[in-house]
Design a protein around this motif. Structure first.
Motif, short mmCIF file in Angstrom:
data_model
loop_
_atom_site.label_atom_id
_atom_site.label_comp_id
_atom_site.label_asym_id
_atom_site.label_seq_id
_atom_site.Cartn_x
_atom_site.Cartn_y
_atom_site.Cartn_z
N ARG A 1 0.81 -1.22 0.00
CA ARG A 1 0.00 0.00 0.00
C ARG A 1 0.84 1.27 0.00
O ARG A 1 0.46 2.26 -0.61
CB ARG A 1 -0.92 0.01 1.23
CG ARG A 1 -2.04 -1.01 1.12
CD ARG A 1 -3.06 -0.76 2.20
NE ARG A 1 -2.44 -0.86 3.52
CZ ARG A 1 -2.99 -0.36 4.63
NH1 ARG A 1 -4.13 0.28 4.57
NH2 ARG A 1 -2.38 -0.50 5.79
N GLN B 1 2.33 0.38 -4.58
CA GLN B 1 1.24 1.05 -5.28
C GLN B 1 1.58 2.51 -5.64
O GLN B 1 1.43 2.90 -6.80
CB GLN B 1 -0.04 0.98 -4.46
CG GLN B 1 -0.87 -0.24 -4.84
CD GLN B 1 -2.22 -0.27 -4.14
OE1 GLN B 1 -2.43 0.43 -3.15
NE2 GLN B 1 -3.12 -1.07 -4.66
N PRO B 2 2.06 3.31 -4.66
CA PRO B 2 2.41 4.68 -5.02
C PRO B 2 3.50 4.74 -6.09
O PRO B 2 3.44 5.57 -7.01
CB PRO B 2 2.93 5.28 -3.71
CG PRO B 2 2.41 4.40 -2.64
CD PRO B 2 2.21 3.05 -3.23
N TRP B 3 4.47 3.82 -5.99
CA TRP B 3 5.55 3.81 -6.97
C TRP B 3 5.00 3.50 -8.37
O TRP B 3 5.32 4.18 -9.34
CB TRP B 3 6.60 2.76 -6.57
CG TRP B 3 7.76 2.68 -7.52
CD1 TRP B 3 8.84 3.49 -7.58
CD2 TRP B 3 7.91 1.73 -8.58
NE1 TRP B 3 9.67 3.12 -8.59
CE2 TRP B 3 9.12 2.03 -9.23
CE3 TRP B 3 7.15 0.66 -9.06
CZ2 TRP B 3 9.59 1.31 -10.32
CZ3 TRP B 3 7.61 -0.07 -10.15
CH2 TRP B 3 8.82 0.26 -10.76
N GLN C 1 1.98 3.92 -9.42
CA GLN C 1 1.15 5.02 -9.91
C GLN C 1 2.01 6.18 -10.41
O GLN C 1 1.69 6.79 -11.42
CB GLN C 1 0.21 5.50 -8.79
CG GLN C 1 -1.17 4.87 -8.91
CD GLN C 1 -1.88 4.75 -7.58
OE1 GLN C 1 -1.55 5.48 -6.65
NE2 GLN C 1 -2.84 3.84 -7.51
N LYS C 2 3.10 6.42 -9.70
CA LYS C 2 3.99 7.50 -10.11
C LYS C 2 4.56 7.21 -11.51
O LYS C 2 4.52 8.08 -12.39
CB LYS C 2 5.13 7.63 -9.08
CG LYS C 2 6.05 8.82 -9.27
CD LYS C 2 6.81 9.13 -7.98
CE LYS C 2 7.75 10.31 -8.14
NZ LYS C 2 9.03 9.97 -8.75
N MET D 1 11.56 6.26 -1.66
CA MET D 1 10.14 5.91 -1.52
C MET D 1 9.98 4.62 -0.71
O MET D 1 9.04 4.46 0.06
CB MET D 1 9.51 5.70 -2.90
CG MET D 1 9.27 6.97 -3.67
SD MET D 1 8.48 6.60 -5.26
CE MET D 1 6.78 6.41 -4.77
#
Ligand code: NA
Ligand code: NA
Lengths: 322, 164, 441
Positions: free
Chosen positions: A19, A23-25, A27-28, A247
């Protein structure tokens, strides 16, 4: 045109790493590529196989990107183990992440040559979570603790504990049934194993270097990486290495304190051992370090130099962090 | 699931039997080792080092050893609800066909595991605690699936004749 | 319809077609899974995927309970322990109408308390009970149906392989899940006994009286059953008392069954050898299915259909109980045509987050997770006996080769009706599953 990359890993979708990092990676990368790259994450080994196979899955293209622990295949990645030696790693994940990433750029190319490493990192301090309070080495005597990696197991044995090797999913059950007296993991993993509900005592080592860490790699299939259109590859490159390592530190540095508060609110006791005691632990685990160094000579590289460099990198990136 | 068939005959069935007994002995060994580890944990607070990885490795080898015997005894789940009206020869022909497909699949898996064993040997992967190399267990898997392919092939003509 | 659903749908259709054409279930899943894999990715990747997958799948600590429990069952069968259980149950209930069938349920429940697999329970109790039921003229449909549903008690009463797999896939506490499943498991036993009572009251011809024993014989068989009950106490007491894990309990069960059999001289070298061969046969059957399911599930995950389904359900804004009903219905449909282990391995990544995000008025998400685990267990139990692919029914029909499989399915039907009733009760009253957990923790 759009390229879809399949990212495969072993933890469930509710896990912090999924999470708060993967996921953020993903999406980036996706948004910066302007839709040229799409990353589908497959958690919990959904694409098949067992965790020890993840690295080979990236090498063979079974998955395009994988997240795994080099320690899942003991013996195969001997150099990166240097960070898993006792009292090498820093308390903060961000320091270890940067140190391991920089180290990887210099010394791990050979080890990971079968894949394209996107990011190599390590978590922050790991603690001893146990049924009874651990203040000294004498409290550790005979304590059955689940250990996270081969070298940490040897360190625990050197400290007098009875290290038990078992797969992570077995841990909650083994703790609740008294098969083991505790486990050695960072705070971040504690809630998903429900350790804070079953174990009342948490022991940490003061300052850095800390007791141990575990290393990770986010790796991509080589052919897939080389076959990407230039602009897509640039986006990936811009999100690899140090950028990704920073990150990656988040789940541990941000979730760790949250979990610690959660445990304290339950009335659990967090013990910090004294500096003198820490010195005893460092002395007691020294043979583990020496044995590892001796072993590296047999495998044809100089572990002592790597160890010195690892320590220097941790010190360099650790400036300004307590 | 098919049980109570004719006694094994032919060397492929005997090979399956030998592998199954070896696997069974390993499984009994796994059970004894686990008990021993539990007792030792009680008495000395120190379980047998590496008991978990020995159990995984041992039960994996045992299961692989069982496979050829399972094929020799045709131990598989087959739904005959929809083909019950077929004459015996026709049903036998279908069974022979699927047995041939199973032989091919097992032969492919044997070849794949052989490659897997070579790679595991090359990468020097070991178990976590005891540092045992694991390539030979993958290699045993290749042997086990090769034995499955042979046991399946031995069934094809028999099924085609409507036996079994 | 999104192409993902079409791909997955074609996969399922092809699977059913191959199975209908007499392809062994494990091979069919392997073939369709590999075919789908080829369709979505390519041959080189599939070949790489297969290089070490069978080894890593089989050499898995968690799955090691399966061969161990099967070996324990085989040793218990060869050593006459399952027969002792059946004889004792029969001595207690045999004379009443349908009493021998009730005895089968009782013996299955006791065996289920030491064994975590429904197939092993069905096979073990079936071998001991089917010849007796036949000898006393029980209706073949009732006899085989009773053994098949009794076998589901192997998983419904903890320890349970299915619950272990659920706990691992959803990161829940195995001990709590076992506690939660205990009352529903006993409820299932009660429902099965009542079903037999009603059936034999309505149609006495199904179960001719008999099977009872005189006082001396009764004392003998009740004394005889003491060792197996002791093993049950050691194994279950060990799990709940915090002495060992399920794998350890299975191993201790094996060794103590072996020891009792050797000490009583009901097991000799040839029996042990035969038990090992029987273990090899059943284990090979199950693990070939696990291998097929592994490849088939990889194909389904690649198709993305499960994820899209979960997304679609969460977007519909259905009431919580509506979603739950929908999921349980999906499980019952899937369970009718699929292997149960494969079914939960396949669906949990999709269904579990959907369910735990809903508000059922329970104290915590953990309670919802435990309760859902029990419900999944019940539908898995239903799937094991529901036509056309009911694993337990297959096992029974391999033991009773003179009974057509359709007859067994008809025998199972009345029990399936009460299964649905029990499921409805457990859905309506979560406390049935949760009160023991709440009381003990
Ligand atoms: Na059970
Ligand atoms: Na079914």
């Amino acid at each position: 045109q759009e390229t879809t990359l399949r990212l495969h890993h072993f933890l469930p979708a509710v896990s912090n790493v999924h999470r708060f990092f993967l996921q953020p990676w993903a999406q980036k990368v996706q948004s910066e590529s302007g839709g040229k790259l799409r990353i589908q994450i497959f958690p919990a080994m959904q694409l098949g196989g067992a965790p020890p196979q993840l690295f080979d899955q990236a090498r063979d293209g079974v998955a395009d990107i994988i997240w795994t622990l080099p320690g899942n295949t003991p013996g195969r990645f001997p150099r990166i183990e240097v960070f898993e030696l006792p009292f090498v790693a820093h308390k903060k994940a961000i320091v270890n992440c940067k140190a391991v990433q920089e180290f990887a750029g210099k010394h791990l190319r050979e080890e990971f040559k079968e894949v394209h490493p996107l990011c190599v990192w390590a978590h922050g301090e790991g603690l001893i979570h146990a049924r009874k309070e651990v203040r000294t080495m004498d409290d550790l005597r005979g304590l059955k603790l689940r250990f996270p990696s081969r070298l940490n197991g040897e360190a625990l044995r050197a400290l007098g504990a009875a290290p038990v090797g078992m797969p992570v999913p077995q841990v909650p059950e083994a703790v609740s049934q008294g098969v083991i007296d505790g486990a050695v993991v960072p705070w971040e993993v504690v809630p998903s194993l429900r350790l804070h509900e079953m174990l009342k005592f948490h022991t940490e080592v003061p300052g850095s270097p800390t007791l141990y860490t575990t290393t990770f790699i986010l790796a991509m299939n080589k052919a897939k990486y080389e076959g990407l259109p230039d602009d897509a590859r640039k986006v990936l490159d811009a999100n690899s290495g140090m950028v990704a390592a920073e990150m990656a530190a988040k789940p541990w540095d941000e979730q760790g304190p949250v979990v610690e508060q959660m445990a304290k609110r339950r009335g659990n006791q967090v013990t910090v051992i004294t500096e003198e005691e820490k010195a005893r632990w460092v002395r007691a685990t020294q043979p583990v370090v020496e044995q590892w160094q001796a072993g590296t000579r047999e495998r044809g590289f100089d572990g002592s130099a790597l160890l010195a460099e690892a320590r220097a990198l941790v010190a360099k990136h650790g400036q300004g962090f307590s | 699931m098919a049980e109570g068939h004719s006694r094994p005959r032919g060397w492929t069935d005997r090979l399956g039997g030998v592998l199954a007994l070896a696997g069974g002995a390993v499984l009994l060994g796994v059970a004894l080792l686990t008990c021993w580890s539990v007792v030792q944990r009680w008495l000395t607070s120190r379980p047998v080092p590496g008991d978990f990885e020995l159990v995984s490795l041992g039960s994996g080898v045992a299961v692989l050893g069982f496979l050829a015997w399972g094929t020799a005894r045709r131990a598989s789940i087959v739904v005959d609800t929809f083909t019950g009206w077929l004459p015996r020869r026709a049903a036998g022909a279908l069974d022979a066909f699927w047995m041939l497909v199973w032989a091919a699949a097992a032969a492919l898996l044997a070849e794949r595991l052989f490659q897997g064993a070579r790679e595991t040997l090359r990468s020097g992967t070991t178990t976590m605690v005891l540092g045992f190399p694991t390539w030979w267990a993958v290699g045993f898997g290749a042997l086990a699936f090769a034995a499955v392919a042979l046991a399946a092939l031995a069934w094809v003509p028999r099924l085609g004749r409507g036996e079994g | 319809m999104p192409p993902e659903f079409a791909t997955a749908g074609i996969g399922f259709a092809a699977l059913l077609l191959l199975i209908a054409l007499r392809a062994p279930v494990g091979l069919a899943m392997l073939l369709v899974g590999a075919g789908g894999y080829l369709w979505i990715v390519d041959a080189g990747v599939l070949l790489n995927y297969l290089k070490t997958t069978p080894y890593h799948l089989f050499a898995n600590y968690t799955l090691s309970v399966i061969p161990l429990f099967i070996l324990m069952g085989a040793l218990a069968e060869r050593g006459g322990l399952a027969r002792d259980l059946f004889d004792a149950a029969n001595a207690l209930f045999g004379r009443r109408p349908g009493g021998m069938a009730m005895g089968v349920i009782g013996a299955s429940a006791c065996f289920g308390a030491v064994c975590g697999s429904s197939v092993a329970t069905t096979a073990t109790i079936g071998r001991a009970a089917l010849p007796e039921l036949k000898r006393f003229g029980y209706d073949p449909g009732l006899a085989t149906g009773t053994v098949a549903v009794g076998g589901t008690l192997g998983i419904l009463i903890p320890p349970s392989v299915i619950l272990v797999v659920y706990a691992i896939s959803t990161e829940q506490n195995i001990a709590k899940l076992f506690m939660a499943a205990l009352v529903p498991g006993l409820l299932a036993t009660l429902f099965y006994v009542l079903t037999i009572a009603v059936l034999t009251r309505l149609r006495p011809a199904l179960a001719p009286p008999g099977g009872g024993v005189d006082a001396t014989e009764r004392r003998r068989v009740l004394l005889n059953v003491i060792p197996v009950l002791l093993i049950a106490v050691v194994v279950i007491g060990g799990i709940y008392g915090g002495v060992f894990t399920p794998t350890e309990s299975a191993a201790i069960g094996c060794v103590s069954t072996l020891t009792v059999g050797l000490a009583r001289r009901t097991l000799n070298g040839a029996d042990v050898r035969a038990a090992l061969f029987a273990t090899a046969e059943t284990t090979a059957m199950i693990f070939v299915i696990l291998l097929g399911a592994e490849v088939f599930n990889a194909f389904l995950a690649l198709s993305q259909a499960p994820d899209l389904l979960a997304l679609w359900i969460s977007e519909q804004d259905f009431p919580p109980y509506g979603v739950l009903a929908l999921l349980l219905f999906a499980y019952i449909v899937l369970g009718a045509v699929m292997d149960e282990l494969a079914m939960i391995l396949l669906t949990l990544p999709v269904f579990f987050p959907v369910v735990t995000a809903l508000d059922f008025g329970l104290a915590s998400a953990e309670e919802t997770a435990i309760w859902f685990g029990v419900l999944v267990l019940v539908v898995v139990g239903i799937g094991l006996t529901a036509p056309p692919i009911g694993l337990n029914v297959f096992v029974v029909s391999s033991l009773a080769r003179d009974v057509p499989i359709a007859r067994t399915y008809r025998g199972v039907l009345p029990f399936l009706a009460t299964d649905l009733l029990r499921l409805a009760l457990l859905v309506t009253f979560p406390a049935l599953s949760l009160w023991l957990v709440r009381a003990l923790t």
